[in-house]
Every structure is written in C-alpha cells, then in structure tokens.
Design an enzyme around this catalytic site. Structure first.
Site, PDB file in Angstrom:
ATOM      1  N   LYS A  30       0.844  -1.203   0.000  1.00  0.00           N
ATOM      2  CA  LYS A  30       0.000   0.000   0.000  1.00  0.00           C
ATOM      3  C   LYS A  30       0.875   1.248   0.000  1.00  0.00           C
ATOM      4  O   LYS A  30       2.083   1.160   0.262  1.00  0.00           O
ATOM      5  CB  LYS A  30      -0.894  -0.026   1.247  1.00  0.00           C
ATOM      6  CG  LYS A  30      -0.109  -0.010   2.543  1.00  0.00           C
ATOM      7  CD  LYS A  30      -0.917  -0.556   3.713  1.00  0.00           C
ATOM      8  CE  LYS A  30      -0.133  -0.418   5.000  1.00  0.00           C
ATOM      9  NZ  LYS A  30      -0.729  -1.202   6.077  1.00  0.00           N
ATOM     10  N   TYR A  85      15.642  30.512   8.979  1.00  0.00           N
ATOM     11  CA  TYR A  85      14.412  31.145   9.483  1.00  0.00           C
ATOM     12  C   TYR A  85      14.341  31.080  11.006  1.00  0.00           C
ATOM     13  O   TYR A  85      14.625  30.041  11.604  1.00  0.00           O
ATOM     14  CB  TYR A  85      13.181  30.424   8.929  1.00  0.00           C
ATOM     15  CG  TYR A  85      12.961  30.612   7.450  1.00  0.00           C
ATOM     16  CD1 TYR A  85      12.855  31.879   6.903  1.00  0.00           C
ATOM     17  CD2 TYR A  85      12.841  29.507   6.611  1.00  0.00           C
ATOM     18  CE1 TYR A  85      12.629  32.040   5.539  1.00  0.00           C
ATOM     19  CE2 TYR A  85      12.616  29.661   5.252  1.00  0.00           C
ATOM     20  CZ  TYR A  85      12.511  30.938   4.722  1.00  0.00           C
ATOM     21  OH  TYR A  85      12.290  31.097   3.384  1.00  0.00           O
TER      22      TYR A  85
HETATM   23  C1  LIG Z   1       0.078  -2.069   6.735  1.00  0.00           C
HETATM   24  C2  LIG Z   1      -0.494  -3.359   7.182  1.00  0.00           C
HETATM   25  C3  LIG Z   1       0.317  -4.500   7.315  1.00  0.00           C
HETATM   26  C4  LIG Z   1       1.821  -4.483   7.151  1.00  0.00           C
HETATM   27  O1  LIG Z   1       2.406  -4.078   8.358  1.00  0.00           O
HETATM   28  P1  LIG Z   1       3.988  -3.975   8.567  1.00  0.00           P
HETATM   29  O2  LIG Z   1       4.112  -3.656  10.008  1.00  0.00           O
HETATM   30  O3  LIG Z   1       4.477  -2.886   7.699  1.00  0.00           O
HETATM   31  O4  LIG Z   1       4.572  -5.308   8.221  1.00  0.00           O
HETATM   32  C5  LIG Z   1      -0.311  -5.686   7.621  1.00  0.00           C
HETATM   33  N1  LIG Z   1      -1.650  -5.750   7.811  1.00  0.00           N
HETATM   34  C6  LIG Z   1      -2.455  -4.664   7.724  1.00  0.00           C
HETATM   35  C7  LIG Z   1      -3.908  -4.804   7.971  1.00  0.00           C
HETATM   36  C8  LIG Z   1      -1.900  -3.423   7.431  1.00  0.00           C
HETATM   37  O5  LIG Z   1      -2.689  -2.344   7.348  1.00  0.00           O
END
Ligand SMILES: *Cc1c(COP(=O)(O)O)cnc(C)c1O
Length: 382
Positions: free
Chosen positions: A42, A270
């Site tokens: 994702k 800044y």
């Molecule tokens: C993002 C996600 C993962 C992956 O998690 P990591 O800690 O990056 O391995 C797994 N399951 C769900 C439901 C997620 O949203």
C-alpha cells in the site's frame, strides 16, 4: 546518475531491488514452508514505487498482494492479471461496483458490507471474493470478535460471496507480546465458534512484520502480511526476528549546492534558531521539507558527506537545508549527501532518521515527496 528526463539528480531515493528480493527470500526461509506470503504494498509500496516493487516481489515469490485502495489495486492489476490482491481498507459504497472490474478480494467487517457486496455480485451474476476481518483489539477495520460469527454465517449463506480468508491485525505486535497473545486467543476463540470451518481451505492470517517475533508456527495461521520488514527495516531496533537480517532497500540522497564560510555569531536560517559558536564552513543542501527532510530535523538531524556525519543547523526550509561541514577536509558543490543510507563506513538508517523526526519508519517512508525521483538498482548494480 540522472533521471529519465536527462536532468541531473539533486534529490533522489535509491531503491535496491536486489536487496528487496533477498529480504523476501530470507523472511520466507525463516517461516514454515506452508506459510503464504502476503506482500503489503500500500501507499505506493511504502514510498518505494508500486510497479517496480510489486514486479520484483512477484518474481521473488510473493503469493498475494495487499493494498489499501482500489486505485492501488488497479495499478497492480496492470502488472499481473491473475495475481490475488486483497484490499485491506473499507470501501465506500460508490466503489462497490468496481470490485469486479479490478478482480480484487475485499475485506468484510460488517453485515451491511455483506449485503452491499452480495447485491453487486448478484446484479452482475458473478462471485466476489472476500476476506472476513475480525477486530480482536485494534478498534479499526474488522467486526468486533464477539460479533464475528454472525458475519461469518452471512458470508457462508451467500451464493455470490466466496470466502477466501479470515484475518485480524495486531495493535502492538512490535512492543507488547502479551496483548498480541491475547489478540491471537480472541481470534482463535472466534474461529472456534464458526460452523463448518475448515481452515485449510482458507487463508488465515494475522502477523505483520512485528508479529513475526512471536509468530505461531502451528495452529490455524497459514499466511503472514509483511510490509516494513521486506523493505529491510526492523519494526523496532533490536527486534528478535529469528534468522532474518534484513538489507536496507531505501536510500535518500541529495547534493551540496553551495559551500561557504560564515563568521562566529551568525544566526542560521528562518527564526534564527541556531547561532554559530565558531567561524564555520557550512554546506547548503539542495533539498528541504519539500522533498521529505521533515522540519522536525531542524537543529537535530544529521547527514553524511564524504563518509562523515554533519549536523543540520537551524531550520530546514522547503528547498534548502544547511549543515555544518567545518570539520571536513574538503567539500565541493555537487558532492553527494546521504540523508538515509550508507556512505563509506557511515550509515543513517530509516529508524535513526525517524527518531530525529519523532515518528516511525512507516511514516518516514511515506513522507518522501513526489518531487523526489525513485532510482532503481538491480542485482547488476545498475
Ligand atoms: C500495513 C499493514 C500490514 C503491514 O504491516 P507492517 O508492520 O508494515 O509489516 C499488515 N496488515 C495490515 C492490515 C496493514 O494495514
């Protein structure tokens, strides 16, 4: 190195696809052979680039992909017709009609979703594949575990829904093994109440990267969902992930745009939050928070130039960042600067960078902006 547009790179991310492949193979080798590997890609594969990452993971032996949105699923579909894709996040009703077009499995967390997906499938005279998600203590997507049997029964009763998996997600897999254990037990207890459940026909999954520390090698679980670890980052420093020593995949680099001398007493950037205590040489870097050097790194982050760590002085600005190079023998415009990654014997990991930014590695990877080209390295070092 230059981009495809032919312009020299002034701030870029290097993605080591060979390391990505090695990581997947190491993680797989540390798991029992029957465990399926769900590659979580994702958010543009955690900022690494969905197409390149997913193509390499397909080649390296991922069994399934998980994404958050239909747009991500559609992009993945172009790469690999037939690859199973699971959508982790809830759909909004307007998206329902696109499930079949993109051939994705969707997550079901409620009776209302069962009805919605069923009517879409029935109208098209097709079957929609679903994974039932059980909330065992995260409080996010998923049906609360005590109410799970009703949703399970509704899915099973539908002729248009094909149940392919059941899963849950841990709230504290990287730092609270006791609560993770409790979540596992709640999940198991819910499964025990499901009528005619044959877990061998289904994908039963719970563990993310952090969960691998305490993963159960027997029992109903037959798949893992891995994001962060495949990118070479431990979910917490010193994680006890047996046999897995991940290789960093992601490096973040920029260049020196200008070197200059400034007298002691000069206030930097800044808000004048840093005043030079000595006559200094500074380097102006060609990147700032507009690229992903988050402003939280002002006066506290470091970078590597010519193998040496150099502290960030004053506030990070949108396009430029100032670092102290007084102690370096030589610095020239055009020098390569490492924000995350290795340079000679020095190294700044995503975890250390995230610590300065007071955030977590997941967010750091998502914070490198669109302005930053991703440059891919393969096994050949090209
Ligand atoms: C993002 C996600 C993962 C992956 O998690 P990591 O800690 O990056 O391995 C797994 N399951 C769900 C439901 C997620 O949203």
């Amino acid at each position: 190195m230059s981009t495809t547009s032919g312009l020299p790179l002034r701030c870029w991310a290097e993605i080591d696809l060979a390391a990505l492949e090695r990581n997947l193979r190491h993680i797989r080798a540390s798991l029992p052979p029957h465990m399926r590997y769900v590659a979580v890609v994702k958010a543009d594969a955690y900022g690494h680039g969905l197409h390149q990452v997913a193509a390499r993971l397909m080649h390296a032996g991922a069994d399934l992909f998980a994404v958050a949105t239909l747009a991500e699923a559609a992009a993945l579909r172009e790469l690999g017709p037939g690859w199973p894709i699971l959508l982790l996040s809830p759909l909004i009703p307007d998206e329902d009609r696109l499930i079949l077009r993109h051939d994705v499995a969707v997550t079901v967390s409620s009776l209302a979703e069962v009805q919605r997906f069923e009517s879409v499938a029935a109208a098209a005279d097709q079957v929609i594949t679903v994974h039932l998600k059980i909330d065992t203590g995260m409080g996010r997507a998923g049906v609360w575990h005590e109410q799970a049997p009703a949703v399970y029964a509704a899915i099973r009763a539908s002729e248009c829904l094909n149940l392919a998996g059941i899963y849950t997600h841990y709230a504290s897999s990287d730092d609270d093994p006791k609560f993770t254990h409790e979540q596992r037990e709640r999940f198991r207890a819910a499964l025990d109440q499901f009528a005619n459940l044959n877990t061998e026909d289904l994908l039963i999954h719970a563990d993310n990267s952090g969960g691998l520390e305490t993963i159960e090698r027997a029992g109903p679980f037959n798949a893992v969902r891995i994001g962060l670890l495949q990118f070479g980052i431990l979910p917490r420093p010193g994680s006890l992930l047996a046999d897995v020593e991940p290789d960093p995949v992601f490096s973040f680099r920029t260049r020196v745009g200008l070197g200059k001398e400034l007298p002691a007493g000069t206030a930097i950037s800044y808000g004048q939050t840093h005043r030079l205590s000595r006559n200094s040489r500074v380097a102006i870097l060609t990147a700032g928070y507009g690229d992903g050097i988050t402003r939280a790194l002002s006066n506290r982050g470091q970078v590597i130039i010519r193998g040496e760590r150099c502290p960030i002085l004053g506030r990070v600005t949108m396009d430029q960042t100032i670092v102290d190079v007084t102690d370096l023998a030589e610095v020239e415009a055009g020098d390569r600067v490492t924000l995350i990654g290795r340079d000679e014997t020095a190294e700044i990991g995503v975890a250390e960078f995230s610590g300065w930014a007071e955030t977590i590695p997941w967010e750091t990877l998502c914070s490198v902006t669109k302005r930053v080209p991703r440059v891919y390295r393969t096994a050949l070092g090209v």
